[in-house]
Write a protein that holds these residues in place. Structure first.
Motif, PDB file in Angstrom:
ATOM      1  N   PHE A  78       0.869  -1.183   0.000  1.00  0.00           N
ATOM      2  CA  PHE A  78       0.000   0.000   0.000  1.00  0.00           C
ATOM      3  C   PHE A  78       0.904   1.231   0.000  1.00  0.00           C
ATOM      4  O   PHE A  78       2.079   1.157   0.370  1.00  0.00           O
ATOM      5  N   PRO A  79       0.417   2.385  -0.411  1.00  0.00           N
ATOM      6  CA  PRO A  79       1.294   3.538  -0.666  1.00  0.00           C
ATOM      7  C   PRO A  79       1.611   4.343   0.593  1.00  0.00           C
ATOM      8  O   PRO A  79       0.927   4.253   1.619  1.00  0.00           O
ATOM      9  N   PHE A  96      -0.725   6.354   6.619  1.00  0.00           N
ATOM     10  CA  PHE A  96      -1.916   5.733   7.217  1.00  0.00           C
ATOM     11  C   PHE A  96      -2.807   5.022   6.202  1.00  0.00           C
ATOM     12  O   PHE A  96      -4.009   4.877   6.415  1.00  0.00           O
ATOM     13  N   HIS A  97      -2.249   4.552   5.114  1.00  0.00           N
ATOM     14  CA  HIS A  97      -3.064   3.918   4.083  1.00  0.00           C
ATOM     15  C   HIS A  97      -3.077   2.396   4.171  1.00  0.00           C
ATOM     16  O   HIS A  97      -3.533   1.727   3.249  1.00  0.00           O
ATOM     17  N   ALA A 380      -1.291   8.605  11.604  1.00  0.00           N
ATOM     18  CA  ALA A 380      -2.574   7.906  11.681  1.00  0.00           C
ATOM     19  C   ALA A 380      -3.644   8.706  10.948  1.00  0.00           C
ATOM     20  O   ALA A 380      -3.570   9.929  10.842  1.00  0.00           O
ATOM     21  N   HIS A 381      -4.647   7.990  10.465  1.00  0.00           N
ATOM     22  CA  HIS A 381      -5.771   8.654   9.804  1.00  0.00           C
ATOM     23  C   HIS A 381      -6.632   9.345  10.870  1.00  0.00           C
ATOM     24  O   HIS A 381      -6.876   8.781  11.947  1.00  0.00           O
ATOM     25  N   PRO A 382      -7.104  10.566  10.594  1.00  0.00           N
ATOM     26  CA  PRO A 382      -7.900  11.281  11.602  1.00  0.00           C
ATOM     27  C   PRO A 382      -9.185  10.566  11.994  1.00  0.00           C
ATOM     28  O   PRO A 382      -9.719  10.806  13.085  1.00  0.00           O
ATOM     29  N   ALA A 383      -9.683   9.661  11.145  1.00  0.00           N
ATOM     30  CA  ALA A 383     -10.914   8.941  11.486  1.00  0.00           C
ATOM     31  C   ALA A 383     -10.737   8.033  12.690  1.00  0.00           C
ATOM     32  O   ALA A 383     -11.725   7.632  13.312  1.00  0.00           O
ATOM     33  N   LYS A 384      -9.504   7.699  13.051  1.00  0.00           N
ATOM     34  CA  LYS A 384      -9.275   6.882  14.239  1.00  0.00           C
ATOM     35  C   LYS A 384      -9.511   7.676  15.517  1.00  0.00           C
ATOM     36  O   LYS A 384      -9.605   7.103  16.600  1.00  0.00           O
ATOM     37  N   PRO A 401     -12.171   2.575   3.937  1.00  0.00           N
ATOM     38  CA  PRO A 401     -12.879   1.293   3.835  1.00  0.00           C
ATOM     39  C   PRO A 401     -12.290   0.187   4.714  1.00  0.00           C
ATOM     40  O   PRO A 401     -13.039  -0.570   5.345  1.00  0.00           O
ATOM     41  N   ALA A 402     -10.972   0.069   4.765  1.00  0.00           N
ATOM     42  CA  ALA A 402     -10.359  -1.000   5.562  1.00  0.00           C
ATOM     43  C   ALA A 402     -10.676  -0.818   7.037  1.00  0.00           C
ATOM     44  O   ALA A 402     -11.014  -1.780   7.747  1.00  0.00           O
ATOM     45  N   LEU A 403     -10.565   0.416   7.525  1.00  0.00           N
ATOM     46  CA  LEU A 403     -10.874   0.690   8.927  1.00  0.00           C
ATOM     47  C   LEU A 403     -12.354   0.461   9.199  1.00  0.00           C
ATOM     48  O   LEU A 403     -12.724  -0.115  10.235  1.00  0.00           O
TER      49      LEU A 403
END
Length: 429
Positions: A78-79, A96-97, A380-384, A401-403
């Motif tokens: 993943f990138p 965070f991808h 980390a992605h802010p959605a966490k 989508p994965a999260l």
């Protein structure tokens, strides 16, 4: 290449032995007997290729050496894009991808690929112990989930991780057990170290670690810094400077090691939350581990960063030289909140609390006259961290989508006291 303990009281080990053990027998952390010489590196066609090229000297002569390219292909699928921020010459390296939306997916997946190969033909499963202040445990759980002959026990401080982090930690089941510990991250980390040094327990249930104390986690993290810096130099001719949010020092140390190997990285600045052990040290005070302080950037709530031993080893214990090489700044919760709110209002940028910490440190560097090209490591992605971020920006954060898939699973974690006896019972169950 052989690896030795930072405490110099254990036999040298091969890379495979060091990865399998996690921690050296004397309680120290494994480091190479000597760093490979600096060399001129070229940007690879993709992240996996760059990582394999950078790591090749560490794997030379090891039983895993012939499989390094395949390990990197499987781990780095993943990138890690380097993108511009709204302010000129400022960038963000998005880490965070991966499957759990945190930078720790890279190292965890690499370690899982290594250990799956090393455990072929073994008659007893290996138990991976991992203490987490938020993101490590989920990354390790995802990487090792249903991998044959490996099981995972995750310890996290009850009530000190975000709701979505807690759900991730308990949503796997099968060969993954989650323990919510009545204590701090430092308590969890101390329990893991105690278990890894318990010879009697190791005889009953072979153990290893997947924290950043593991070489199998640390070394691959150099790959994304190398890929970003090499691509940036090829495009601009400039070295890339970094601000790295840090707790246990693993991610920052990976950047530091990559630079030592010849990667065109300039300055490396450390950003922490209200846990000030590292900023105090780099401002001239004696290194003194402290009880961790709970903050909204919880993955950095570390009062005794394990990888400081490795950093000191790299500088031969010379505190003066170490302090001259780096700076570290602390950012409190109020300022983190202000950065998240203001950067969204002014530029539409959305950051997790840890990334916002680094953004503020970069803002301060620019205000003090720092020139050059700078990147923030977005960990980390802010959605966490929706319970922190969404009230500050006044809108929902889209969930990757994965999260989202992980959040749809049922989750369960066993409550335990911060007791070694409780951990032993869980390991042997």
């Amino acid at each position: 290449m052989n690896f030795i303990s930072t405490r110099n009281n254990s036999p040298a080990a091969s890379l495979s032995q060091a990865i399998a053990a996690g921690l050296a027998p004397d309680g120290g952390l494994y480091v190479p007997e000597r760093l490979p010489p600096k060399r001129e590196l070229s940007p690879g066609s993709n992240l996996a290729e760059t990582a394999a090229d950078l790591l090749a000297p560490f794997f030379a002569g090891d039983r895993l050496g012939g499989e390094l390219a395949a390990i990197c292909d499987a781990a780095f699928d993943f990138p890690a894009p380097l993108k511009p921020l709204a302010t000129p010459r400022d960038l963000v390296l998005e880490l965070f991808h991966g499957p759990t939306a945190a930078f720790k997916d890279f190292g965890a997946r690499f370690l899982a690929q290594c250990l799956a190969r090393l455990r072929r033909g073994e008659d007893r499963p290996l138990t991976i112990l991992v203490a987490t202040s938020g993101d490590t445990g989920a990354a390790v759980a995802a990487a090792f989930h249903r991998v044959p002959n490996l099981r995972v026990v995750v310890l996290y401080p009850d009530g000190r991780v975000s709701p979505r982090q807690a759900h991730q930690l308990g949503c796997f089941g099968d060969n993954v057990a989650a323990l919510r510990v009545a204590g701090s991250f430092d308590d969890c980390q101390a329990l893991v170290k105690q278990a890894l040094n318990d010879a009697q327990l190791q005889a009953e249930a072979p153990l290893s670690s997947a924290n950043s104390i593991s070489l199998g986690r640390l070394l691959p993290q150099m790959g994304y810094y190398a890929h970003a810096a090499l691509a940036h130099r090829a495009a601009t001719g400039n070295a890339l400077n970094f601000v790295v949010p840090t707790g246990n020092l693993g991610n920052a140390l990976a950047a530091i090691l990559a630079r030592a190997l010849g990667v065109p990285l300039g300055h490396i600045v450390l950003a922490t939350n209200a846990n000030r052990v590292l900023p105090d040290y780099f401002h001239g005070r004696r290194y003194t581990p402290q009880a961790s302080v709970a903050t909204i950037a919880n993955a950095m709530d570390v009062g005794a960063p394990s990888n400081f031993e490795r950093l000191r080893w790299l500088y031969h214990g010379d505190d003066e030289a170490l302090r001259a090489s780096f700076t570290a700044s602390a950012v409190d919760d109020a300022v983190i909140r202000e950065v998240i709110s203001r950067r969204f209002e002014e530029h539409g940028e959305i950051f997790c609390p840890h990334t916002a910490t680094a953004v503020r440190v970069l803002e301060d560097l620019r205000a003090s006259g720092q020139d050059g090209d700078w990147a923030v490591a977005a960990t980390a992605h802010p959605a966490k961290f929706e319970s922190v971020v969404e009230p500050l920006i006044g809108r929902a954060v889209e969930v990757p989508p994965a999260l989202n898939g992980l959040l749809q699973r049922p989750a369960r974690a066993e409550p335990v006291p911060a007791s070694y006896d409780a951990l032993k019972r869980a390991i042997l169950a």
